[in-house]
Design a protein around this motif. Structure first.
Motif, PDB file in Angstrom:
ATOM      1  N   ASN A   1       0.658  -1.196  -0.083  1.00 54.48           N
ATOM      2  CA  ASN A   1      -0.020   0.136  -0.037  1.00 54.48           C
ATOM      3  C   ASN A   1       0.726   1.256  -0.009  1.00 54.48           C
TER       4      ASN A   1
ATOM      5  N   LYS B   1       0.929   8.209   3.323  1.00 53.16           N
ATOM      6  CA  LYS B   1       0.888   9.703   2.989  1.00 53.16           C
ATOM      7  C   LYS B   1       2.312   9.835   2.313  1.00 53.16           C
TER       8      LYS B   1
ATOM      9  N   LYS C   1       1.046   9.542  -4.449  1.00 56.85           N
ATOM     10  CA  LYS C   1       0.851   8.556  -4.903  1.00 56.85           C
ATOM     11  C   LYS C   1      -0.126   7.634  -4.389  1.00 56.85           C
ATOM     12  N   THR C   2      -1.052   7.076  -4.969  1.00 56.77           N
ATOM     13  CA  THR C   2      -2.132   6.079  -4.618  1.00 56.77           C
ATOM     14  C   THR C   2      -2.230   4.809  -5.197  1.00 56.77           C
ATOM     15  N   GLN C   3      -1.580   4.469  -6.330  1.00 53.42           N
ATOM     16  CA  GLN C   3      -1.507   3.250  -6.898  1.00 53.42           C
ATOM     17  C   GLN C   3      -0.219   2.966  -7.755  1.00 53.42           C
TER      18      GLN C   3
END
Length: 134
Positions: A74, A77, A117-119
């Protein structure tokens, strides 16, 4: 899991038992995790914050080719959490697993900063989007 890097086990990588020295393998894993995080976070200033327990499953010997796999668990932050598996390239036998590696995104002063970033992003996707904006 995607396997990104291959290493050839050479005489200088061996311990007194004639198998791959665990410290050398951990060095390779730390380097691969850092490179992976740098590419994902698009920032060359990334450091290792945490590596969980490691689990040696088998050994490697001189002449073996090992491959290092990294997978994103995952995005935090300011961090990215990864897992790793190293296996024998020819037999696919697992040599070591690391369930949790945390890499932290830093600014020029060495302070943790958000990366946004999230993915997982692939370089080929970034290049394709750059072509569309040109």
């Amino acid at each position: 899991m995607r396997f990104h890097t291959r290493k050839w086990v050479k005489p200088e990588d061996l311990n007194p038992n004639g198998t791959l020295f665990g410290g050398r393998l951990l060095e390779w894993i730390d380097e691969e995790a850092a490179l992976y995080a740098i590419v994902q976070l698009e920032n060359p200033k990334v450091v290792t914050k945490y590596i969980s327990e490691i689990d040696f499953k088998s050994s490697a010997k001189k002449g073996d080719i090992v491959e290092i796999g990294i997978e994103v668990l995952n995005f935090g932050k300011t961090s990215i959490k990864l897992k790793c598996e190293v296996r024998n390239k020819m037999t696919h036998e697992t040599i070591i697993t690391v369930d949790n590696i945390v890499m932290v995104n830093l600014d020029a002063n060495g302070k943790a900063i958000p990366h946004g970033k999230t993915q997982v992003e692939y370089v080929s996707d970034r290049l394709a989007s750059d072509d569309k904006t040109s």
